[in-house]
Design a protein around this motif. Structure first.
Motif, short mmCIF file in Angstrom:
data_model
loop_
_atom_site.label_atom_id
_atom_site.label_comp_id
_atom_site.label_asym_id
_atom_site.label_seq_id
_atom_site.Cartn_x
_atom_site.Cartn_y
_atom_site.Cartn_z
N ILE A 138 23.93 -2.96 -19.24
CA ILE A 138 25.12 -2.40 -18.62
C ILE A 138 24.86 -2.18 -17.14
CG2 ILE A 138 26.74 -0.45 -18.65
CD1 ILE A 138 26.76 -2.35 -21.11
N ILE A 139 23.66 -1.78 -16.83
CA ILE A 139 23.23 -1.63 -15.44
C ILE A 139 21.88 -2.31 -15.28
CG2 ILE A 139 24.41 0.61 -15.16
CD1 ILE A 139 21.59 1.91 -15.38
N SER A 140 21.48 -2.51 -14.02
CA SER A 140 20.12 -2.93 -13.72
C SER A 140 19.47 -1.78 -12.95
CB SER A 140 20.11 -4.20 -12.87
OG SER A 140 18.78 -4.57 -12.55
N TYR A 141 18.47 -1.16 -13.57
CA TYR A 141 17.86 0.05 -13.03
C TYR A 141 16.39 -0.22 -12.72
CZ TYR A 141 15.81 4.82 -13.25
OH TYR A 141 15.14 5.98 -13.00
N ILE A 142 16.00 0.00 -11.44
CA ILE A 142 14.61 -0.20 -11.03
C ILE A 142 14.07 1.16 -10.59
CG2 ILE A 142 13.07 -1.44 -9.47
CD1 ILE A 142 15.35 -3.48 -9.06
N PRO A 143 13.24 1.81 -11.45
CA PRO A 143 12.73 3.15 -11.11
C PRO A 143 11.86 3.14 -9.86
CG PRO A 143 12.36 2.62 -13.44
CD PRO A 143 12.76 1.34 -12.75
N ILE A 144 11.79 4.29 -9.23
CA ILE A 144 10.99 4.46 -8.03
C ILE A 144 9.53 4.13 -8.32
CG2 ILE A 144 10.53 6.91 -8.49
CD1 ILE A 144 10.71 7.41 -5.49
N ARG A 145 8.86 3.48 -7.35
CA ARG A 145 7.43 3.21 -7.46
C ARG A 145 6.68 4.29 -6.71
NH1 ARG A 145 7.23 -0.74 -4.42
NH2 ARG A 145 5.94 0.13 -2.78
N THR A 146 5.72 4.90 -7.36
CA THR A 146 5.06 6.06 -6.75
C THR A 146 3.63 5.78 -6.29
OG1 THR A 146 4.36 6.81 -8.95
CG2 THR A 146 6.43 7.70 -8.09
N VAL A 147 3.07 4.64 -6.65
CA VAL A 147 1.69 4.32 -6.25
C VAL A 147 1.65 2.92 -5.65
CG1 VAL A 147 0.67 5.80 -8.01
CG2 VAL A 147 1.13 3.42 -8.56
N PRO A 148 0.58 2.57 -4.92
CA PRO A 148 0.47 1.22 -4.36
C PRO A 148 0.54 0.15 -5.46
CG PRO A 148 -1.17 2.66 -3.38
CD PRO A 148 -0.53 3.43 -4.50
N GLN A 149 0.98 -1.03 -5.05
CA GLN A 149 1.11 -2.13 -6.01
C GLN A 149 0.44 -3.39 -5.49
OE1 GLN A 149 5.11 -3.06 -7.32
NE2 GLN A 149 4.66 -1.98 -9.21
N LEU A 150 -0.02 -4.20 -6.44
CA LEU A 150 -0.53 -5.52 -6.13
C LEU A 150 0.36 -6.53 -6.85
CD1 LEU A 150 -3.17 -6.49 -4.55
CD2 LEU A 150 -3.94 -7.23 -6.79
N VAL A 151 0.85 -7.50 -6.10
CA VAL A 151 1.78 -8.48 -6.66
C VAL A 151 1.15 -9.88 -6.57
CG1 VAL A 151 4.10 -9.47 -6.51
CG2 VAL A 151 3.72 -7.07 -5.90
N GLN B 173 0.80 -1.22 0.00
CA GLN B 173 0.00 0.00 0.00
C GLN B 173 0.84 1.27 0.00
OE1 GLN B 173 -3.52 -0.15 2.61
NE2 GLN B 173 -2.86 -2.19 3.18
N SER B 174 2.09 1.16 0.42
CA SER B 174 2.93 2.36 0.50
C SER B 174 3.90 2.41 -0.67
CB SER B 174 3.71 2.39 1.81
OG SER B 174 4.43 1.18 1.98
N ALA B 175 4.11 3.59 -1.20
CA ALA B 175 5.02 3.76 -2.34
C ALA B 175 6.47 3.76 -1.86
CB ALA B 175 4.71 5.07 -3.06
N GLY B 176 7.40 3.48 -2.79
CA GLY B 176 8.81 3.44 -2.46
C GLY B 176 9.41 4.83 -2.32
N GLN B 177 10.63 4.89 -1.77
CA GLN B 177 11.29 6.17 -1.56
C GLN B 177 12.38 6.43 -2.59
OE1 GLN B 177 12.82 6.63 2.38
NE2 GLN B 177 13.80 8.58 1.99
N TYR B 178 13.05 5.37 -3.03
CA TYR B 178 14.19 5.54 -3.93
C TYR B 178 14.09 4.60 -5.13
CZ TYR B 178 16.38 7.80 0.13
OH TYR B 178 16.66 8.61 1.19
N SER B 179 14.74 5.01 -6.21
CA SER B 179 15.03 4.08 -7.30
C SER B 179 16.24 3.26 -6.88
CB SER B 179 15.34 4.85 -8.59
OG SER B 179 14.22 5.60 -9.00
#
Length: 644
Positions: A487-500, A411-417
């Motif tokens: 070259i890198i593995s980049y996971i952008p910040i999540r800004t909204v709740p997620q369902l997995v 329910q909570s969004a992430g803080q960092y990429s």
């Protein structure tokens, strides 16, 4: 207790002495014994597995259902230069593979796992190849169907004993009744029962139950009187904001906190409150895990908790510095009605739960057999509206599916990429040489994030842009390009709740929701609510005594400082005489209303003055009603019955 354990306590945590029972628990684990540690909130449970794990070679596996708590503990351990990582549903697959690699070859001391992850063949294969020294099961009450937060995936924990048969299990919880204690040891297949616990008694904490129609007005008057730190717990997010705004308008420094806020906002608000820059924090029960603030003077429950377990845990966040503190629970008749309604809504029909699961698959356009470990941005209100579902029933259906292990609702969004470089330094330099124009950003990444070649690092794209003299949009564009080039593995910040989805989407006929689990959970929840309502209805017995007896403690003494004890202290009678007269008055009035003079004549074994004192106290505490004709009758404060 080895001297090494005390050295670790001082060097890593800065404490010169252990808290009650910590030494005994550590000794038990070092001796290789399966152990159930029952310590109250703030009792220092994590140290009980962290110190023996650091003393021994190998990795400690920590199983927890609380993603936020996993993250907090991993962050704290890393700050202390201890290698730790966590794997839980909702992480990017590249991130998971990186943690697995470090677990096998990176000398991790602590690996935190969700119970769902523990059950996967990949995880079990990794565990079979690791040198494991302890299996710590946090929130162990989740393994019992009679615990207040039962989670079926916890039942599979004991299965890993076949993989690591000689490794001791340390089960930890802050709240477990005697039946739950027995069930935990049985479900975890302890070689022999082994419970170590401290008393839950808090001599400095006064429990106060107050029937109040104008709760907001009461709190404004109460919180305005002092300048101490307080937590006010409410049941929904909207109320956190509304109450905080009212407090601020009335000159009380306040903020609010709930799981729907992004992680950065939550961290800032918690820090401001912890440092005393904000006096009051109004929060849902998402607030409190891992908080180590000792000087909270007041914890208020603005609405009824759903169980004594959760009430006791939350109230226990007051007065950890052993200074006088208060736990205040406010209620009125509307709260009783609302609590019963929420209980009913918490258990949608199994057919409803299955329909919600099926609708979720359609909503995300997932074919059957696909979707395992896939996460989707999720707006529950939009989903419920699109499928014409009740939002509360939808939420509770998702909650049940989550407990059964089918889904994870973040329910909570992430803080960092996050960023990791899967290449060696030499391979990255070669890429930079062969691709002019990429050198600025990649070199800045290498300079700014030293551990990026071995682990996923939190990054701030704006800060990185400033350092590389680029615009933020350019940095994001380049990171996405480098990610595609592997070259890198980049996971952008999540800004909204997620369902997995924890597993591939199943057809509705293959969703196995145990009717026994469902019914047992419902019965247990009903019993807990009845106990909670009975607790607030009581105005005759010491609050602390009732709480301690609920958790199985015997020969408990009065606290002398709760609202009941303070009221009784005004009556010049000892406890035994008071109870005897109170029982006689009750028995007499239950046979019919009587005038005071009739009561006095009937209770000739007691002095007239003593009977009058007790009756006056019973009237003041709503146990006896004085009618217009001056007759007295016994008053049942509330209807605790259920119409289910």
């Amino acid at each position: 207790m080895s001297s090494e354990a005390k050295k670790i306590l001082v060097s890593y945590w800065g404490h010169s002495n252990f808290r009650p029972m910590q030494e005994e628990i550590i000794d038990s684990i070092l001796a290789g014994n399966d152990t159930l540690a029952l310590l109250p909130t703030g009792g220092g449970k994590s140290i009980c597995f962290q110190i023996p794990a650091l003393i021994q070679k190998g990795t400690c596996i920590v199983i927890s259902p609380l993603i936020a708590l996993m993250k907090d503990q991993v962050t704290t351990l890393k700050k202390n230069k201890i290698k730790a990582a966590a794997i839980y549903t909702g992480m990017h697959r590249d991130e998971i593979e990186s943690v697995y690699s470090n677990a096998l070859y990176g000398d991790l001391k602590f690996l935190y796992l969700s119970p769902e992850r523990l059950a996967t063949p990949v995880t079990r294969d990794i565990l079979s190849r690791m040198n494991i020294n302890i299996i710590a099961v946090d929130e162990a009450h989740c393994i019992s169907q009679w615990g207040y937060d039962f989670r079926p995936p916890y039942l599979k924990i004991a299965e890993i004993k076949s993989i690591v048969p000689k490794v001791p299990i340390l089960a930890l919880t802050a709240t477990a009744t005697p039946p739950v204690v027995k069930d935990i040891m049985k479900k975890l297949e302890f070689k022999k029962p082994n419970l170590l616990q401290t008393s839950f008694e808090r001599r400095n904490l006064s429990y106060n139950i107050i029937k109040e129609f104008d709760k907001t007005g009461f709190l404004i008057r109460r919180l305005s009187k002092d300048n101490n730190t307080a937590i006010v717990y409410v049941r929904n997010r909207r109320k956190t904001r509304e109450l905080a705004e009212v407090f601020n308008k009335n000159g009380i420094s306040a903020t609010y906190y709930h799981a729907g806020l992004d992680a950065k906002t939550r961290d800032v608000r918690q820090k401001d409150w912890s440092l005393g820059r904000t006096k009051v924090i109004v929060a849902t029960n998402a607030f409190g895990m891992g908080i180590d603030k000792s000087n909270v003077r007041t914890v208020v429950h603005y609405e009824l908790p759903d169980s004594i377990e959760s009430y006791f845990q939350e109230a226990g966040r007051a007065g950890r510095d052993l200074q006088p503190s208060s736990a205040i629970l406010l209620f009125n008749d509307n709260d009783i009605v609302r609590a019963k309604e929420l209980f009913k809504a918490s258990f949608p029909e199994i057919s409803t739960i299955k329909n919600v699961y099926n609708a979720l698959g359609n909503y995300f356009q997932l074919p059957e057999g696909s979707g395992k470990d896939m996460g989707f941005d999720f707006n529950i209100a939009d989903f419920a509206n699109q499928y014409n579902l009740d939002v509360l029933q939808t939420y509770n259906s998702i909650n049940f599916l989550e407990k059964e292990g089918y889904l994870i609702y973040i329910q909570s969004a992430g803080q960092y990429s996050k960023l990791c470089v899967p290449l060696t330094k030499e391979e990255l330099y070669r890429f930079i040489v062969e691709n002019p124009g990429s050198d600025g950003l990649l070199k800045e990444i290498m300079r700014s994030y030293s551990g990026v070649f071995t682990d996923y690092i939190n990054i701030n794209e704006t800060l990185l842009a400033n350092r590389a003299n680029l615009k933020r949009e350019e940095v994001v564009k380049k990171l996405v390009y480098f990610n595609k080039q592997k070259i890198i593995s980049y996971i952008p910040i999540r800004t909204v709740p997620q369902l997995v989805f924890s597993y591939e989407r199943l057809s509705i006929k293959h969703i196995q929701l145990s009717d026994d689990n469902y019914q047992n959970q419902k019965i247990a929840a009903e019993n807990r609510l009845v106990a909670m309502l009975g607790f607030i209805a009581n105005s005759l017995e010491c609050r602390s005594k009732l709480l301690l007896e609920y958790f199985g403690e015997k020969n408990v003494r009065r606290c002398g400082i709760c609202d009941v004890c303070v009221s009784k202290n005004k009556v010049d009678l000892n406890e035994m005489d008071f109870s005897s007269i109170e029982k006689a008055v009750k028995d007499s009035l239950l046979n019919g209303s009587k005038h005071l003079y009739e009561l006095i004549s009937l209770l000739q074994d007691y002095s007239e003055d003593d009977v009058i004192q007790v009756v006056r106290w019973l009237i003041d505490n709503n146990k006896v009603i004085r009618h217009k004709d001056e007759k007295l009758s016994w008053y049942s404060q509330m209807d605790l019955g259920f119409d289910l």
